[in-house]
Every structure is written in structure tokens, then in C-alpha cells.
Design a protein around this motif. Structure first.
Motif, PDB file in Angstrom:
ATOM      1  N   ASP A 170       0.682  -1.256   0.084  1.00 38.45           N
ATOM      2  CA  ASP A 170       0.111   0.051  -0.088  1.00 38.45           C
ATOM      3  C   ASP A 170       0.850   1.349  -0.071  1.00 38.45           C
ATOM      4  N   TYR A 173       2.575   1.840  -3.501  1.00 43.82           N
ATOM      5  CA  TYR A 173       1.549   1.983  -4.370  1.00 43.82           C
ATOM      6  C   TYR A 173       1.392   3.671  -4.266  1.00 43.82           C
ATOM      7  N   GLU A 174       1.057   3.969  -3.150  1.00 50.44           N
ATOM      8  CA  GLU A 174       1.023   5.722  -2.632  1.00 50.44           C
ATOM      9  C   GLU A 174       2.245   6.287  -3.299  1.00 50.44           C
ATOM     10  N   GLN A 175       3.215   5.886  -2.953  1.00 51.89           N
ATOM     11  CA  GLN A 175       4.658   6.635  -3.360  1.00 51.89           C
ATOM     12  C   GLN A 175       4.877   6.520  -4.773  1.00 51.89           C
ATOM     13  N   TYR A 177       2.364   6.552  -7.023  1.00 51.36           N
ATOM     14  CA  TYR A 177       1.278   7.199  -7.533  1.00 51.36           C
ATOM     15  C   TYR A 177       1.620   8.725  -7.251  1.00 51.36           C
TER      16      TYR A 177
END
Length: 242
Positions: A170, A173-175, A177
Motif C-alpha cells: 500500500d 503504491y501511494e509513493q 502514484y
């Protein structure tokens, strides 16, 4: 169906061979006790037929276990052999030996799980990266640089000292994005893959190994789990692409 599973790892193969040896020994003892000796090939057929059973499946730690419930093979043999007087009596013990073999295979599967974990610990990088003589790196995402090659010697040297870290899907993925300015998957964290690496002999593993963009981390994906390792020196370097 048969109530045992074939696995390519050496532990399971060895235990399966031991189980067949045990069944063969039991059949030999039963055969010697018979006053009227049936034909050996018929005994083999009866034992194999006795193995067929109705079972229910249960997955434990990624291993599918089959618990025998109904002796279908024994019932079929009884229906066929009872037509001739005395024939069922000659083969009955071998039929039930076949059905009992399912429980022996089940016990072997349960024993193999902790034994396999001891011999081939999945969380140890050395289990997955044992031989890199034929290994090379390929770019699997456009964010990776072209012309990169694998430093095999450095990879092998650092396997014993690799530090396992938590897989934070998670967070990654945030990094990814945020660094991609909103364009999903523009900057992949693991843009390379190592191909041609052999796992520890006898493990039966065929992991997929991804390399981090800086070359200092690998993500090892197996059929059961993912493992993330970091190390000090990059295992990729510039050169002519293979």
C-alpha cells in the motif's frame, strides 16, 4: 480419487517413496500369511484400486491436504470380487491396505510441512537464489533504464547478508502514484526482473525475482508469499543489454 499429492520438492518425493515402501512391506507380510497365494499383479491392482476414495480437501499453510472419508475403491472391489466364492476373502486385506494407504500419505504430508520448512526456509534469500551462473536481468517496465546488466558476482556475494524487510504494498503504491504526478504505474518500484536464477536444489521452487530501481533491493514472489530484501551494493550496472 487418490488421496495423496505429488510435489516436486525432494522432501515430499522422499516421503512418498518411504510410504510406498511401507505399503509394499505391509503387502508382502499379508501375502506371506495367505494360505492360498493370489497372483502378485492382481494384488498390486487391488491395492491401487483400494486407494480410490471420496475425500474432502483442506488447505493448510499453502499445502492441499486430502482427508479420506469413503472407501470407494474397496466398495467397487467388493462388488466385483464377491461374485466368485472365496475371491473377496483372498483380496479383502489388500483392498483395505490400499485405503489405509491414504491415511499414511496424509500423515506423510503433515510431516513434510515442518520438515520442508526446516530444509528450505522460504524467508531465507539463499533458498531462492542458490545459483546465478546463468542469470541475467531484463527490463519489465518502461521506467527502468535500458542497457542495464546483472552483476552476478555481487548478487551471490550479498545473498547471505541480505536484510529482509516488510512488504508494504500500500505504501509503495501511494509513493509510486505521487511520484508519477497522478499517472498510475508511471514509476514502477521494481522495473527489472532477474531471469535464470536457480533455487536451492530439491526445493521445487520457481520464484519470480524483481529488482528495485536502485538495484539494492529484490522482491521475491512465490506461490505462497512475497519477500522483500535489501542489501548494500547495487546488483545492476550499465552495459550492453543481453
Amino acid at each position: 480419487m487418490f488421496n495423496f499429492n505429488y510435489s516436486a520438492d525432494a522432501v515430499s518425493i522422499g516421503l512418498d517413496a518411504a510410504v510406498w515402501g511401507l505399503i509394499g512391506l505391509a503387502a508382502f507380510i499379508l501375502y506371506k500369511r495367505q494360505q492360498v497365494k493370489p497372483r502378485v499383479w492382481k494384488v498390486v491392482v487391488v491395492i491401487l484400486a483400494g486407494l480410490f476414495s471420496f475425500s474432502f480437501n483442506w488447505e493448510l499453510s499453502g499445502t492441499l491436504l486430502k482427508f479420506p472419508v469413503l472407501p470407494l475403491g474397496v466398495w467397487v472391489l467388493y462388488g466385483v470380487l464377491k461374485r466368485e466364492e472365496g475371491r473377496w476373502d483372498r483380496y479383502r486385506s489388500f483392498a483395505w491396505l490400499g485405503f489405509a494407504g491414504n491415511f499414511i500419505f496424509l500423515a506423510a504430508a503433515l510431516v513434510s510441512m515442518p520438515l520442508y520448512a526446516m530444509v528450505y526456509p522460504e524467508s531465507d534469500a539463499a533458498t531462492h537464489i542458490a545459483d546465478a551462473d546463468q542469470a541475467f536481468i531484463v527490463r519489465v517496465h518502461p521506467s527502468g533504464e535500458e542497457g542495464q546488466i546483472l552483476d552476478r558476482d555481487r548478487l551471490v556475494e550479498q545473498v547471505p547478508s541480505m536484510n529482509r524487510e516488510k512488504v508494504e504494498s500500500d505504501v509503495w503504491y501511494e509513493q509510486m502514484y505521487l511520484k508519477s504526478d497522478g499517472y498510475k504505474n508511471k514509476n514502477e518500484r521494481f522495473p527489472y526482473q532477474v531471469v535464470g536464477v536457480s533455487s536451492k536444489w530439491g526445493s521445487g521452487m520457481e520464484p519470480v525475482i524483481y529488482v528495485e530501481g536502485d538495484g539494492k533491493g529484490v522482491l521475491i514472489s512465490t506461490s505462497r508469499e512475497q519477500y522483500y530484501f535489501r542489501f548494500d551494493e547495487s546488483i545492476i550496472k550499465e552495459g550492453a543489454a543481453r
